[in-house]
Design a protein around this motif. Sequence first.
Motif, PDB file in Angstrom:
ATOM      1  N   VAL A 352      -7.414  14.882  23.746  1.00  0.00           N
ATOM      2  CA  VAL A 352      -8.185  15.859  22.781  1.00  0.00           C
ATOM      3  C   VAL A 352      -9.481  16.181  22.675  1.00  0.00           C
ATOM      4  CG1 VAL A 352      -7.883  16.675  20.252  1.00  0.00           C
ATOM      5  CG2 VAL A 352      -6.004  15.441  21.282  1.00  0.00           C
ATOM      6  N   ALA A 355     -11.366  18.748  24.699  1.00  0.00           N
ATOM      7  CA  ALA A 355     -11.379  20.289  23.827  1.00  0.00           C
ATOM      8  C   ALA A 355     -11.850  20.402  22.712  1.00  0.00           C
ATOM      9  CB  ALA A 355     -10.122  20.962  23.936  1.00  0.00           C
ATOM     10  N   LYS A 356     -12.481  19.258  22.115  1.00  0.00           N
ATOM     11  CA  LYS A 356     -13.052  19.324  20.590  1.00  0.00           C
ATOM     12  C   LYS A 356     -14.264  19.995  20.345  1.00  0.00           C
ATOM     13  CE  LYS A 356     -15.077  15.940  17.612  1.00  0.00           C
ATOM     14  NZ  LYS A 356     -15.523  14.355  17.331  1.00  0.00           N
ATOM     15  N   THR A 357     -14.855  20.349  21.289  1.00  0.00           N
ATOM     16  CA  THR A 357     -15.819  21.037  21.124  1.00  0.00           C
ATOM     17  C   THR A 357     -15.659  22.858  21.248  1.00  0.00           C
ATOM     18  OG1 THR A 357     -17.683  19.722  21.985  1.00  0.00           O
ATOM     19  CG2 THR A 357     -18.341  22.089  21.851  1.00  0.00           C
ATOM     20  N   LYS A 359     -12.627  24.028  20.464  1.00  0.00           N
ATOM     21  CA  LYS A 359     -11.886  24.335  19.439  1.00  0.00           C
ATOM     22  C   LYS A 359     -12.865  25.148  18.140  1.00  0.00           C
ATOM     23  CE  LYS A 359      -8.140  21.399  20.324  1.00  0.00           C
ATOM     24  NZ  LYS A 359      -7.271  20.265  19.656  1.00  0.00           N
ATOM     25  N   GLN A 360     -13.996  24.722  18.156  1.00  0.00           N
ATOM     26  CA  GLN A 360     -14.869  25.299  17.219  1.00  0.00           C
ATOM     27  C   GLN A 360     -15.468  26.916  17.687  1.00  0.00           C
ATOM     28  OE1 GLN A 360     -17.665  22.509  16.338  1.00  0.00           O
ATOM     29  NE2 GLN A 360     -16.572  21.031  16.630  1.00  0.00           N
ATOM     30  N   ASN A 362     -14.925  30.657  19.680  1.00  0.00           N
ATOM     31  CA  ASN A 362     -13.607  31.626  19.762  1.00  0.00           C
ATOM     32  C   ASN A 362     -13.359  31.885  21.416  1.00  0.00           C
ATOM     33  OD1 ASN A 362     -11.950  33.947  19.205  1.00  0.00           O
ATOM     34  ND2 ASN A 362     -13.629  35.369  19.144  1.00  0.00           N
ATOM     35  N   LYS A 364     -10.374  30.835  24.221  1.00  0.00           N
ATOM     36  CA  LYS A 364      -8.630  30.619  24.587  1.00  0.00           C
ATOM     37  C   LYS A 364      -8.786  29.571  25.408  1.00  0.00           C
ATOM     38  CE  LYS A 364      -8.323  34.773  22.538  1.00  0.00           C
ATOM     39  NZ  LYS A 364      -8.067  34.855  21.118  1.00  0.00           N
ATOM     40  N   ILE A 365      -7.837  28.433  24.997  1.00  0.00           N
ATOM     41  CA  ILE A 365      -7.577  27.293  25.810  1.00  0.00           C
ATOM     42  C   ILE A 365      -6.055  27.494  26.481  1.00  0.00           C
ATOM     43  CG2 ILE A 365      -7.170  24.939  25.545  1.00  0.00           C
ATOM     44  CD1 ILE A 365      -8.787  24.717  22.921  1.00  0.00           C
ATOM     45  N   SER A 367      -4.056  25.633  29.428  1.00  0.00           N
ATOM     46  CA  SER A 367      -3.721  24.371  30.053  1.00  0.00           C
ATOM     47  C   SER A 367      -2.983  24.598  31.256  1.00  0.00           C
ATOM     48  CB  SER A 367      -2.875  23.426  28.967  1.00  0.00           C
ATOM     49  OG  SER A 367      -3.569  23.414  27.709  1.00  0.00           O
TER      50      SER A 367
END
Length: 397
Positions: A352, A355-357, A359-360, A362, A364-365, A367
């Motif tokens: 996790v 992707a911590k940064t 996620k703050q 805007n 699209k993640i 995978s």
Amino acid sequence: MDPLSALRDFTIRGELDKIVRFGDEFRFGSDYAFPCTAETAYRSKQGNLYTLETLVFYVKNHQLKHTEYIQSARTQQIPSVTFIDRKPLLEYLQGKVDTTDAIELFPSAPTPAPAPAAADDVSMPEAAPTDSRVVDEPPVVDFMSMIRAVERPLKDREALLECRNRDFYSVLINSTKREEERQRLESQQRKDGLVAKSRLMGAEERGVGFGDELGYNDSGLKPKLNLKGGNIGEGVPIILVPSAFHTLITIYNVKEFLEDGVFIPTDVKAKQMNGTKPDCVTVQKKFGRHPVLPAYEVRDKPSSLKREDWDRVVAVFVLGKEWQFKDWPFKDHVEIFNKIIGFFMRFEDDSVESAKTVKQWNVKIVSISKNKRHQDRAAALEVWDWLEHFIQSRSHV
């Protein structure tokens, strides 16, 4: 004594050098003489009886590799011993085994003729004339041996791979030039189509005709040259990717991922391209609900963009690091991702923290799997869906 037994006897005694060919017969010292083509009692696994000349040539050349032996036998026009018969035959002739199932003693084995006496040996009796030999049965004609005797190798495996006095460099150059020209024409056609489509979409929203939006007069012959830029900017939209080697999507592998739905690691793709890094790659959606849509330019050097080029930037693949956006013509990442859609590619089993940064932000993640390549297509389609939705929303601003 039959030819096979005589040959075995001389082989065991180490007197193969005393077996000499005179015309159409072999003379075993001063003991025996047999016709060269006389069939021996040794039957090959292919079913034919080996002739004396075949066995004599083999036992004198058994140390050669099989391919060399075959070639030498062909040169001498002598039928050869098959590979599968080599070992058991040699063991029998050298006396390592007393008998073998391949031996087929027959009652009409050729009777050896007395070897002719040497010219200076007056003590030896005069040799019996050859026409005094007694033959119980007519000789059996070995047609296969006759066919093999006249066979000639035209080309071997190496000769087939050789192309002497031929240079294919010019062919390579010409084909490369044709491919480059084809790609250039396709790229130009894609650009022209995209410009026309963007203008048409803008014209429909403003309620004007297609010809008016493109700047053509009523006759449709001469352009008015009144081109207006849209919200995305004139020309082909731009997608930015990181120049860092350790990210998943780079300038090396973006085309295979977005066009074919296949993820190829950057290091693998770079080796395939001999380390040649392109400055710009053109990609086009070729699958999904709306295949073969307008093309996009993919670049990895934001510093090379001019001011007007930034109006064409529609998407960026992010690293998750603030320094990626250094010297960008925007106030912060909030403004960036309001005007440009961001994508963060990750392996589905990554921690996790990776992707911590982002996620703050805007962005699209998306995978993908490390090993299940059949799932890449769904990930690529997800990117295209987000991108198309974003462009449509921008065109309505």
